[in-house]
Design a protein around this motif. Structure first.
Motif, PDB file in Angstrom:
ATOM      1  N   GLN A 273       0.829  -1.215   0.000  1.00 24.54           N
ATOM      2  CA  GLN A 273       0.000   0.000   0.000  1.00 24.54           C
ATOM      3  C   GLN A 273       0.864   1.266   0.000  1.00 24.54           C
ATOM      4  O   GLN A 273       0.536   2.254  -0.679  1.00 24.54           O
ATOM      5  CB  GLN A 273      -0.952  -0.024   1.199  1.00 24.54           C
ATOM      6  CG  GLN A 273      -2.017  -1.102   1.075  1.00 24.54           C
ATOM      7  CD  GLN A 273      -2.834  -1.290   2.333  1.00 24.54           C
ATOM      8  OE1 GLN A 273      -2.453  -0.819   3.422  1.00 24.54           O
ATOM      9  NE2 GLN A 273      -3.956  -1.978   2.227  1.00 24.54           N
ATOM     10  N   ASP A 276       2.308   1.702  -3.437  1.00 24.16           N
ATOM     11  CA  ASP A 276       1.220   2.132  -4.330  1.00 24.16           C
ATOM     12  C   ASP A 276       0.994   3.640  -4.182  1.00 24.16           C
ATOM     13  O   ASP A 276       0.835   4.364  -5.177  1.00 24.16           O
ATOM     14  CB  ASP A 276      -0.049   1.357  -3.971  1.00 24.16           C
ATOM     15  CG  ASP A 276      -1.122   1.473  -5.046  1.00 24.16           C
ATOM     16  OD1 ASP A 276      -0.804   1.952  -6.160  1.00 24.16           O
ATOM     17  OD2 ASP A 276      -2.274   1.082  -4.787  1.00 24.16           O
ATOM     18  N   ARG A 277       0.999   4.125  -2.948  1.00 24.12           N
ATOM     19  CA  ARG A 277       0.812   5.571  -2.731  1.00 24.12           C
ATOM     20  C   ARG A 277       2.004   6.360  -3.276  1.00 24.12           C
ATOM     21  O   ARG A 277       1.832   7.397  -3.926  1.00 24.12           O
ATOM     22  CB  ARG A 277       0.611   5.858  -1.241  1.00 24.12           C
ATOM     23  CG  ARG A 277      -0.751   5.460  -0.715  1.00 24.12           C
ATOM     24  CD  ARG A 277      -0.954   5.924   0.720  1.00 24.12           C
ATOM     25  NE  ARG A 277      -0.213   5.117   1.688  1.00 24.12           N
ATOM     26  CZ  ARG A 277      -0.693   4.031   2.280  1.00 24.12           C
ATOM     27  NH1 ARG A 277      -1.916   3.609   2.018  1.00 24.12           N
ATOM     28  NH2 ARG A 277       0.032   3.363   3.160  1.00 24.12           N
ATOM     29  N   SER A 279       3.945   5.580  -5.646  1.00 19.44           N
ATOM     30  CA  SER A 279       3.993   5.526  -7.115  1.00 19.44           C
ATOM     31  C   SER A 279       3.082   6.558  -7.768  1.00 19.44           C
ATOM     32  O   SER A 279       3.216   6.853  -8.953  1.00 19.44           O
ATOM     33  CB  SER A 279       3.627   4.124  -7.604  1.00 19.44           C
ATOM     34  OG  SER A 279       2.246   3.873  -7.468  1.00 19.44           O
ATOM     35  N   LYS A 333       6.205  -0.721 -10.066  1.00 23.22           N
ATOM     36  CA  LYS A 333       5.361  -1.757 -10.665  1.00 23.22           C
ATOM     37  C   LYS A 333       5.924  -3.148 -10.383  1.00 23.22           C
ATOM     38  O   LYS A 333       5.190  -4.063  -9.994  1.00 23.22           O
ATOM     39  CB  LYS A 333       5.232  -1.550 -12.173  1.00 23.22           C
ATOM     40  CG  LYS A 333       4.355  -2.592 -12.856  1.00 23.22           C
ATOM     41  CD  LYS A 333       4.313  -2.428 -14.362  1.00 23.22           C
ATOM     42  CE  LYS A 333       3.340  -3.407 -14.989  1.00 23.22           C
ATOM     43  NZ  LYS A 333       3.534  -4.806 -14.610  1.00 23.22           N
ATOM     44  N   MET A 336       5.354  -4.015  -6.724  1.00 19.53           N
ATOM     45  CA  MET A 336       3.947  -4.301  -6.405  1.00 19.53           C
ATOM     46  C   MET A 336       3.515  -5.645  -6.986  1.00 19.53           C
ATOM     47  O   MET A 336       2.793  -6.410  -6.335  1.00 19.53           O
ATOM     48  CB  MET A 336       3.047  -3.164  -6.903  1.00 19.53           C
ATOM     49  CG  MET A 336       3.180  -1.890  -6.080  1.00 19.53           C
ATOM     50  SD  MET A 336       1.894  -0.660  -6.413  1.00 19.53           S
ATOM     51  CE  MET A 336       2.317  -0.133  -8.070  1.00 19.53           C
ATOM     52  N   LYS A 340       2.134  -8.684  -4.698  1.00 16.03           N
ATOM     53  CA  LYS A 340       0.813  -9.278  -4.963  1.00 16.03           C
ATOM     54  C   LYS A 340       0.924 -10.785  -5.132  1.00 16.03           C
ATOM     55  O   LYS A 340       0.034 -11.533  -4.728  1.00 16.03           O
ATOM     56  CB  LYS A 340       0.200  -8.647  -6.215  1.00 16.03           C
ATOM     57  CG  LYS A 340      -0.315  -7.228  -5.997  1.00 16.03           C
ATOM     58  CD  LYS A 340      -0.747  -6.592  -7.312  1.00 16.03           C
ATOM     59  CE  LYS A 340      -1.104  -5.126  -7.108  1.00 16.03           C
ATOM     60  NZ  LYS A 340      -1.343  -4.428  -8.405  1.00 16.03           N
TER      61      LYS A 340
END
Length: 378
Positions: A273, A276-277, A279, A333, A336, A340
């Motif tokens: 998370q 993701d933020r 990025s 990317k 992440m 995942k």
């Protein structure tokens, strides 16, 4: 050819085989779906020459009649049009009848379609399934293996073999590896029934993605057959054929470090998370680069800086820190995707330096390994 069938079963079969049909094929008949009706049921086939999917609808299942064949036969119907017609038929009762000149009549309720079909004998034969190398996986495990590896295949055709996932047997493990030269995903599965004569094969990533869409999410057995050119995945209802990629897959085992200078253990979901933020501000950058810095033995910092947009910094607690301090940059990317694949579990990340590949593993399961090359930012 003449048969009656329930629309929902027919539509499910058409949807499965349609995944193998391409409008860009140079072989015109492959824009169609082949229908073979026998007293045992209906077989539907779709292919683009690289992938072939065959779905079978039995005449009877669990005491219920799914299809009644009055006159056996075969026909090839234009795939997209046939799919649209079946999808929009008004009732669940469908009658399909082929007359002279391959004219095909599709009736349901008050709808009555007439399609011009093609001679099924012109459709390419499906490859023979041999038992050279054969083993079995549960469908849900096979889908998991695909999800944890296929994202790391190369998108470039400059080295075609890297557009696939390499499957090979080592000891009693099935080892599946994908790499695009900048990252690597590896999944090991211990199986009792693995063939001892199975050499490494590269299965196209595109094929595995399509296979994952037609497999059920349960423990249905999938029989896997391999020969020099083909791999076949077979369940009771679907047979999936794929060509294998030519060429020797590189030895990736030497890429994985054996010694580490820095090890951290932390919550994988929190890290995902935070990256993701971060990025959000890095997307304008060509490599979408995010930085990780060791703050102290209890905290790391995730940051990103874009001169045109601004910067972001976020600190995350670590459960374990061992070794040297570190600052490292990497593709958001890639990181992440790797996290995942590990699926939000606690992760161990091991570094060998700011410009050397680093690896990610689940704390609970070392069957999954992800490797990422850092990005030079200074």
């Amino acid at each position: 050819m003449k048969f009656d069938i329930q629309r929902d079963h027919l539509l499910n079969g058409v949807n499965d085989v349609l995944k193998a049909v391409s409008s860009k094929t140079t072989i015109p008949i492959l824009t169609g779906i082949k229908l073979d009706a026998t007293k045992d049921g209906l077989a539907l086939t779709g292919s683009d020459a690289d992938i072939t999917i065959q779905a079978f609808i039995p005449a009877e299942k669990d005491g219920e009649e799914l299809i009644h064949v009055t006159e056996p036969g075969s026909i090839v119907l234009q795939a997209r049009m046939f799919n649209e017609i079946v999808r929009k038929l008004p009732t669940n009762d469908v009658e399909i009848e082929v007359a002279d000149s391959y004219e095909t009549r599709i009736r349901s309720g008050k709808s009555d379609f007439h399609l011009i079909g093609l001679d099924a004998s012109e459709y390419p034969m499906t490859p023979d399934v041999t038992n050279d190398s054969q083993f079995t996986l549960a469908a849900d495990l096979l889908k998991q293996i695909i999800r944890e590896t296929v994202f790391a295949v190369s998108a470039s055709e400059s080295r075609p073999v890297l557009t696939g996932v390499n499957w090979q047997v080592k000891d009693k493990d099935l080892v599946c590896v994908a790499t695009d030269s900048h990252r690597l995903a590896r999944r090991k599965v211990a199986l009792d029934n693995l063939p001892t004569n199975m050499t490494g094969v590269a299965i196209p990533g595109k094929s595995l993605n399509e296979l994952s869409k037609v497999l059920p999410d349960d423990q249905t057995s999938v029989d896997i057959y391999l020969n020099a050119q083909q791999v076949v995945f077979k369940t009771n209802d679907v047979v999936f054929y794929s060509r294998l990629l030519e060429g020797n897959y590189p030895d990736t085992s030497r890429l994985i470090p054996e010694e580490y200078q820095t090890t951290i253990k932390l919550n994988g979901k929190e890290l995902l998370q935070a990256i993701d933020r971060a990025s959000l501000l890095a997307r304008g950058d060509r490599n979408n680069v995010v930085r990780l810095s060791i703050v102290d033995n209890q905290t790391i910092e995730i940051s990103s800086n874009s001169p045109e947009v601004g910067k972001v910094e976020e600190q995350i607690p670590v459960e374990v820190f061992e070794g040297d301090d570190l600052r490292i940059s990497f593709s958001a990317k890639f990181m992440m995707d790797a996290l995942k694949a590990i699926d939000g579990q606690e992760v161990v990340i091991q570094f060998t330096g700011a410009m050397r590949p680093f690896i990610l593993r689940s704390v609970h399961d070392d069957a999954i390994l992800q490797l990422i090359l850092p990005v030079r930012t200074y």
